[in-house]
Design a protein around this motif. Structure first.
Motif, PDB file in Angstrom:
ATOM      1  N   GLU A 140       0.828  -1.209   0.000  1.00  0.00           N
ATOM      2  CA  GLU A 140       0.000   0.000   0.000  1.00  0.00           C
ATOM      3  C   GLU A 140       0.862   1.259   0.000  1.00  0.00           C
ATOM      4  N   VAL A 141       1.998   1.227   0.682  1.00  0.00           N
ATOM      5  CA  VAL A 141       2.924   2.366   0.691  1.00  0.00           C
ATOM      6  C   VAL A 141       3.400   2.659  -0.730  1.00  0.00           C
ATOM      7  N   ALA A 142       3.833   1.615  -1.430  1.00  0.00           N
ATOM      8  CA  ALA A 142       4.334   1.786  -2.802  1.00  0.00           C
ATOM      9  C   ALA A 142       3.234   2.300  -3.726  1.00  0.00           C
ATOM     10  N   LEU A 143       2.051   1.729  -3.621  1.00  0.00           N
ATOM     11  CA  LEU A 143       0.929   2.144  -4.464  1.00  0.00           C
ATOM     12  C   LEU A 143       0.514   3.580  -4.155  1.00  0.00           C
ATOM     13  N   ALA A 144       0.478   3.955  -2.886  1.00  0.00           N
ATOM     14  CA  ALA A 144       0.092   5.306  -2.490  1.00  0.00           C
ATOM     15  C   ALA A 144       1.117   6.324  -2.976  1.00  0.00           C
ATOM     16  N   GLU A 145       2.391   5.992  -2.875  1.00  0.00           N
ATOM     17  CA  GLU A 145       3.445   6.914  -3.328  1.00  0.00           C
ATOM     18  C   GLU A 145       3.318   7.159  -4.825  1.00  0.00           C
ATOM     19  N   LYS A 146       3.151   6.108  -5.588  1.00  0.00           N
ATOM     20  CA  LYS A 146       3.004   6.224  -7.047  1.00  0.00           C
ATOM     21  C   LYS A 146       1.727   6.995  -7.402  1.00  0.00           C
ATOM     22  N   SER A 147       0.635   6.663  -6.745  1.00  0.00           N
ATOM     23  CA  SER A 147      -0.654   7.316  -7.020  1.00  0.00           C
ATOM     24  C   SER A 147      -0.604   8.804  -6.693  1.00  0.00           C
ATOM     25  N   SER A 148       0.071   9.171  -5.592  1.00  0.00           N
ATOM     26  CA  SER A 148       0.133  10.593  -5.222  1.00  0.00           C
ATOM     27  C   SER A 148       0.877  11.397  -6.273  1.00  0.00           C
ATOM     28  N   ARG A 149       1.956  10.828  -6.822  1.00  0.00           N
ATOM     29  CA  ARG A 149       2.714  11.535  -7.872  1.00  0.00           C
ATOM     30  C   ARG A 149       1.866  11.724  -9.121  1.00  0.00           C
ATOM     31  N   ILE A 150       1.157  10.681  -9.529  1.00  0.00           N
ATOM     32  CA  ILE A 150       0.329  10.744 -10.740  1.00  0.00           C
ATOM     33  C   ILE A 150      -0.807  11.744 -10.558  1.00  0.00           C
ATOM     34  N   LEU A 151      -1.478  11.682  -9.417  1.00  0.00           N
ATOM     35  CA  LEU A 151      -2.609  12.560  -9.155  1.00  0.00           C
ATOM     36  C   LEU A 151      -2.171  14.015  -9.034  1.00  0.00           C
ATOM     37  N   LEU A 152      -1.036  14.259  -8.384  1.00  0.00           N
ATOM     38  CA  LEU A 152      -0.532  15.624  -8.250  1.00  0.00           C
ATOM     39  C   LEU A 152      -0.178  16.200  -9.617  1.00  0.00           C
ATOM     40  N   ALA A 153       0.473  15.402 -10.465  1.00  0.00           N
ATOM     41  CA  ALA A 153       0.809  15.858 -11.821  1.00  0.00           C
ATOM     42  C   ALA A 153      -0.462  16.183 -12.606  1.00  0.00           C
ATOM     43  N   TYR A 154      -1.481  15.357 -12.450  1.00  0.00           N
ATOM     44  CA  TYR A 154      -2.758  15.587 -13.128  1.00  0.00           C
ATOM     45  C   TYR A 154      -3.370  16.909 -12.678  1.00  0.00           C
ATOM     46  N   ILE A 155      -3.376  17.156 -11.376  1.00  0.00           N
ATOM     47  CA  ILE A 155      -3.948  18.400 -10.843  1.00  0.00           C
ATOM     48  C   ILE A 155      -3.195  19.614 -11.370  1.00  0.00           C
ATOM     49  N   LYS A 156      -1.858  19.527 -11.408  1.00  0.00           N
ATOM     50  CA  LYS A 156      -1.034  20.667 -11.827  1.00  0.00           C
ATOM     51  C   LYS A 156      -1.146  20.966 -13.324  1.00  0.00           C
ATOM     52  N   THR A 157      -1.423  19.953 -14.133  1.00  0.00           N
ATOM     53  CA  THR A 157      -1.405  20.144 -15.587  1.00  0.00           C
ATOM     54  C   THR A 157      -2.788  20.223 -16.220  1.00  0.00           C
ATOM     55  N   THR A 158      -3.831  20.126 -15.436  1.00  0.00           N
ATOM     56  CA  THR A 158      -5.193  20.155 -15.968  1.00  0.00           C
ATOM     57  C   THR A 158      -5.869  21.450 -15.563  1.00  0.00           C
ATOM     58  N   LYS A 159      -6.561  22.084 -16.529  1.00  0.00           N
ATOM     59  CA  LYS A 159      -7.175  23.388 -16.281  1.00  0.00           C
ATOM     60  C   LYS A 159      -8.232  23.340 -15.176  1.00  0.00           C
ATOM     61  N   ASN A 160      -9.191  22.476 -15.260  1.00  0.00           N
ATOM     62  CA  ASN A 160     -10.242  22.327 -14.242  1.00  0.00           C
ATOM     63  C   ASN A 160     -10.280  20.874 -13.795  1.00  0.00           C
ATOM     64  N   PRO A 161      -9.329  20.467 -12.961  1.00  0.00           N
ATOM     65  CA  PRO A 161      -9.228  19.046 -12.637  1.00  0.00           C
ATOM     66  C   PRO A 161     -10.392  18.514 -11.797  1.00  0.00           C
ATOM     67  N   THR A 162     -10.951  17.453 -12.278  1.00  0.00           N
ATOM     68  CA  THR A 162     -11.895  16.635 -11.521  1.00  0.00           C
ATOM     69  C   THR A 162     -11.518  15.210 -11.881  1.00  0.00           C
ATOM     70  N   LEU A 163     -11.964  14.297 -11.113  1.00  0.00           N
ATOM     71  CA  LEU A 163     -11.632  12.905 -11.376  1.00  0.00           C
ATOM     72  C   LEU A 163     -12.918  12.099 -11.331  1.00  0.00           C
ATOM     73  N   GLN A 164     -13.083  11.230 -12.320  1.00  0.00           N
ATOM     74  CA  GLN A 164     -14.245  10.358 -12.337  1.00  0.00           C
ATOM     75  C   GLN A 164     -13.809   8.952 -11.981  1.00  0.00           C
ATOM     76  N   LEU A 165     -14.483   8.377 -11.027  1.00  0.00           N
ATOM     77  CA  LEU A 165     -14.233   7.003 -10.632  1.00  0.00           C
ATOM     78  C   LEU A 165     -15.370   6.141 -11.164  1.00  0.00           C
ATOM     79  N   VAL A 166     -15.012   5.021 -11.737  1.00  0.00           N
ATOM     80  CA  VAL A 166     -16.013   4.101 -12.266  1.00  0.00           C
ATOM     81  C   VAL A 166     -15.674   2.715 -11.742  1.00  0.00           C
TER      82      VAL A 166
END
Length: 151
Positions: free
Chosen positions: A13-39
């Protein structure tokens, strides 16, 4: 809603959380109006859209988990016991009771028990953290002035 108890993440879970936080942070920083859809993975599952503030909170949670830390959510308007408030401040319960009796943190009594709003504990914590940082900055400046090898 009851506060969510902290659980120490496993190595996986530590490894997955670390990787996920980097991906999500990059998404927030590079997207104009960031929202996330979970399906969900099942056909017909509904989509859930998360707003920016929830995404930012999620990044913070994932960063902490990615460092192996247990994370707990505290509702701002929830009432804490003296032990819960002491744990949040990382002080002993008797020390916390002294703070309450000195009027440094507001509280109310329910029968013979003291109850403290989480927001009041967090406000006090922010206040003492600010004072500590100011003291550290002053000590650092003094060490630099005395040429004690600190930069």
């Amino acid at each position: 809603m009851k506060d969510i108890e902290a659980v120490i993440p496993s190595n996986k879970e530590v490894a997955l959380a670390e990787k996920s936080s980097r991906i999500l942070l990059a998404y927030i920083k590079t997207t104009k109006n960031p929202t996330l859809q979970l399906v969900g993975s099942n056909k017909g599952d509904k989509k859930i859209t998360l707003p920016l503030q929830a995404l930012q909170l999620l990044v913070g949670i994932l960063k902490e988990m990615g460092q192996g830390n247990a994370v707990s959510l505290i509702l701002i308007h929830s009432e804490l016991t003296t032990q819960e408030a002491a744990d949040l401040l990382n002080v002993s319960r008797p020390y916390l009771i002294d703070l309450l009796e000195e009027g440094k943190i507001p509280f109310r009594t329910v029968g013979t028990k003291r109850r403290i709003l989480a927001k009041d504990v967090l406000r006090y914590k922010a206040s003492i953290d600010k004072k500590r940082l100011k003291a550290l900055e002053a000590l650092s400046k003094q060490a630099q002035e005395l040429d004690m090898g600190y930069q």
